[in-house]
Design a protein around this motif. Sequence first.
Motif, PDB file in Angstrom:
ATOM      1  N   ALA A 186       0.853  -1.189   0.000  1.00  7.25           N
ATOM      2  CA  ALA A 186       0.000   0.000   0.000  1.00  7.25           C
ATOM      3  C   ALA A 186       0.886   1.236   0.000  1.00  7.25           C
ATOM      4  N   LYS A 187       0.670   2.131  -0.946  1.00  6.26           N
ATOM      5  CA  LYS A 187       1.480   3.335  -1.085  1.00  6.26           C
ATOM      6  C   LYS A 187       0.744   4.539  -0.497  1.00  6.26           C
ATOM      7  N   ILE A 188       1.539   5.453   0.055  1.00  2.71           N
ATOM      8  CA  ILE A 188       0.962   6.690   0.591  1.00  2.71           C
ATOM      9  C   ILE A 188       0.561   7.584  -0.579  1.00  2.71           C
ATOM     10  N   LYS A 189      -0.723   7.856  -0.691  1.00  9.05           N
ATOM     11  CA  LYS A 189      -1.247   8.677  -1.778  1.00  9.05           C
ATOM     12  C   LYS A 189      -1.196  10.161  -1.439  1.00  9.05           C
ATOM     13  N   GLN A 190      -1.531  10.501  -0.190  1.00 10.33           N
ATOM     14  CA  GLN A 190      -1.527  11.907   0.221  1.00 10.33           C
ATOM     15  C   GLN A 190      -1.113  12.029   1.680  1.00 10.33           C
ATOM     16  N   ILE A 191      -0.406  13.119   1.988  1.00  6.03           N
ATOM     17  CA  ILE A 191      -0.136  13.527   3.366  1.00  6.03           C
ATOM     18  C   ILE A 191      -0.633  14.958   3.493  1.00  6.03           C
ATOM     19  N   ASN A 192      -1.680  15.137   4.242  1.00  3.12           N
ATOM     20  CA  ASN A 192      -2.296  16.453   4.384  1.00  3.12           C
ATOM     21  C   ASN A 192      -2.072  16.989   5.793  1.00  3.12           C
TER      22      ASN A 192
ATOM     23  N   PRO B 285       3.829  26.482   4.581  1.00  2.00           N
ATOM     24  CA  PRO B 285       3.030  25.673   3.644  1.00  2.00           C
ATOM     25  C   PRO B 285       3.306  24.178   3.818  1.00  2.00           C
ATOM     26  N   ASN B 286       2.379  23.366   3.332  1.00  2.00           N
ATOM     27  CA  ASN B 286       2.526  21.910   3.438  1.00  2.00           C
ATOM     28  C   ASN B 286       3.823  21.414   2.807  1.00  2.00           C
TER      29      ASN B 286
ATOM     30  N   LEU C 239       6.717  21.784   5.261  1.00  2.00           N
ATOM     31  CA  LEU C 239       6.622  20.900   6.422  1.00  2.00           C
ATOM     32  C   LEU C 239       6.852  19.447   6.038  1.00  2.00           C
ATOM     33  N   ARG C 240       6.359  19.046   4.871  1.00  2.00           N
ATOM     34  CA  ARG C 240       6.513  17.645   4.462  1.00  2.00           C
ATOM     35  C   ARG C 240       7.965  17.285   4.168  1.00  2.00           C
ATOM     36  N   LYS C 241       8.820  18.294   3.899  1.00  2.00           N
ATOM     37  CA  LYS C 241      10.240  18.020   3.682  1.00  2.00           C
ATOM     38  C   LYS C 241      10.920  17.499   4.944  1.00  2.00           C
TER      39      LYS C 241
END
Length: 765
Positions: free
Chosen positions: A177-183, A191-192, A195-197
């Motif tokens: 199962a792959k991660i499709k979105q991180i919100n 900004p997202n 932060l996601r970095k």
Amino acid sequence: MKINPVFRVLVWSFLAVKSVWAADSFIVDDIQVRGLQRISAGTVYNYLPVSIGENFTEEKQAAAIRALFNTGFFKDISLEKQGNTLVVIVEERPSVAKISIEGNKDIKKDDLNEALKKIGLTEGKVYNKQILDKVEQEMRRQYFSHGKYGMKIKTEVSELSRNRVGIRIEISEGKVAKIKQINIVGNQAFPNSVLRKEFELSTTNFLSFYSKDDQYSKQKLSADLEKLRSYYLDRGYINFSIESTQVDITADKKEIYITINVKEGDIYKLEKVKLTGELIVPPEELVKLVKVGPGEIFSRKNATETSKAISDRLGNEGYTFANVNMVPEINESQKSVAMTFFVDPGKRVYVRRINVKGNTKTRDEVIRREMRQMESSWAAGNKIERSKSRLDRLGFFEEVGLETPQVVGAADQIDVNYTVKEKASGNLQAGVGYSQVQGIIFNANISQDNIFGTGKRVDLGFNNSSIMTRYNLGFNDPYYTLDGISLGYNLGYATRNAYAANLASYNTTIANGSMNFGIPLNEFNRLGFDLEAKHTQISSTSLSSTQIINYIKENGSTFNTFSTSAGWTHDTLDRPTFSHKGGQQRISGLITVPGSDLDLFKISYKHQHFFPISNDFTFRLLGEVSHGGNYGKTSVYPFFENYYAGGTGDVRGFMQNTMGPRDSYNRPFGGSTKAVGKAELFFPVPLLSDLKSVRVGAFLDGGSLANNFNLSGSNSLDHFFRYSAGLSGEWLSPFGALAVSIAHPLNPQPNDLTQAFQFTFGSGF
């Protein structure tokens, strides 16, 4: 209500026993056990809470049933009375004869068997039907941790002879199962994308096949949430909080959506910073370690680093268990923080003993002379760590471990325990090899870095190739005196065919003898002195250039020189090979003395530094400049003393020794001035990160050669600088060091010879 089958058997057995002798107890004259197949009668007797000669009552009947059932060995138990003999009739549970696992690809069978062993299912153990539920749960847990949420498992139990069973586990792994979105919801300051970095988890990208960062893991998400919290706390958001986290998976078990709800709060600044408590060392020394100040935005990272720096400083004075507590006073109305660092040094700690384990060959004195921490003196953290680093740098050990346990019953004493794992420090070789430059090599070499465990080095070698025939004998004693003054001797004889080494066409024969001394100035600085006598004979060939023929006519072909050299080295590297942090500088100079046939000198400077980016990634910068010149009666700098560039040693991607000025036959002639620079990022081999003897790198090399600062008549220094970029690999194999590179020259000149793939074997890095 569903009744547990074990409970039903217990009740039935108790009633059955009671019906045998409901009224009377009796004295047990004998105990017999029937129905055993694998389990010994002695095992039953050990668990049975009754012995011969005891009065067997109703209470002991129930206790006997419970005790035997609790062993897990039996699925049915009954008790009978025959006269005054207690008869125990049992039916054993079957044993697991074989466990077969099929369909597993992502997880190794050994790892799955180890997981089953932890829950009690392994070959030879008693089979319990209820454990199959745990098997399925454990298998799912294993595969869920690898991101395979659509896995299916089927178990089959087959009866075998002699009361045994075989268990077959069939696994259908499904797709990851792959991660499709991180919100991230609720963030306004950042900004997202920013932060996601900070996250280890990510949506699928071109490196995910290696990093697996698109596979969800509860542990990784927890770590990422802490990174997110630290990101805000390091930027003044003291009241930042993570309100909730949702992890959703699609119905087909193929995609995962992660939602993180945050509350940022306001930015707080430092109003004042105070240092208090029992400071021990002069306050001005501790003030220099404080990395936060009034008016700055609050940063938990800087505050934590301040606490650690002060604690480490006190640890160097023997206060090993010092505490430096951060006490923030938050002013909500002013959005400010008053920070107090309270220093509690505790008791000064002393070292009772220094223990060394694992040195089966290396003498204890060789290890202990590297110790900077002494027994019965106060424990200094920097000296303890430095001692470990010096053991690493010896090159005698694969690993050096360090522990500092507190002495039981003494609050102010510790032991310092070093554990070493020795490696082969000697080398005995005789055979045939191959090098890109030297071709086929016949060699015989004996070298021992730690002869007889004394730490002394001996070299005795012979080398024969199309380029060179060389004999050498060397000896070095790193502790000629107790103060660490080293003494070494070298004798050598070599003949070389320069043309075969990609150079101009001439031959040399060199015989030399030297003696060297090394004097330690302090922990990181050392002076070196060398005295050498050398006999050099050169000869031309039919392919020799005009420059070579004219030099021999004007200056002769045989030269005896006596030289002295001196060098200063500053070395803070953590280990001699595969360094991770620290640096090394070296300045050296050589000059021939009166009585020599040639008056010449050489000077050089080399500086390299390693920057640890993480535990596995290291960045290196290296710069080197060398120059040779003539003086006195020598009017021309000897060409056979030139420097050369190109190849694995300096600018990779260019053929060995081929860079720089050329002779009248357009052959590489070397130069009296050389400059080299390197930038390289080292990282572990993908999928082999645990293998510490191998690493790979990405590099940018640059270099230049010139003759007496006159670059072949050109005034453009950049014209002669060559650059290359590529990938490298290094392996400290049991047979010697192996280095390979794939490089692309960035600015080759028309006469340059390039070589994309290069390797060396048997030389240090």
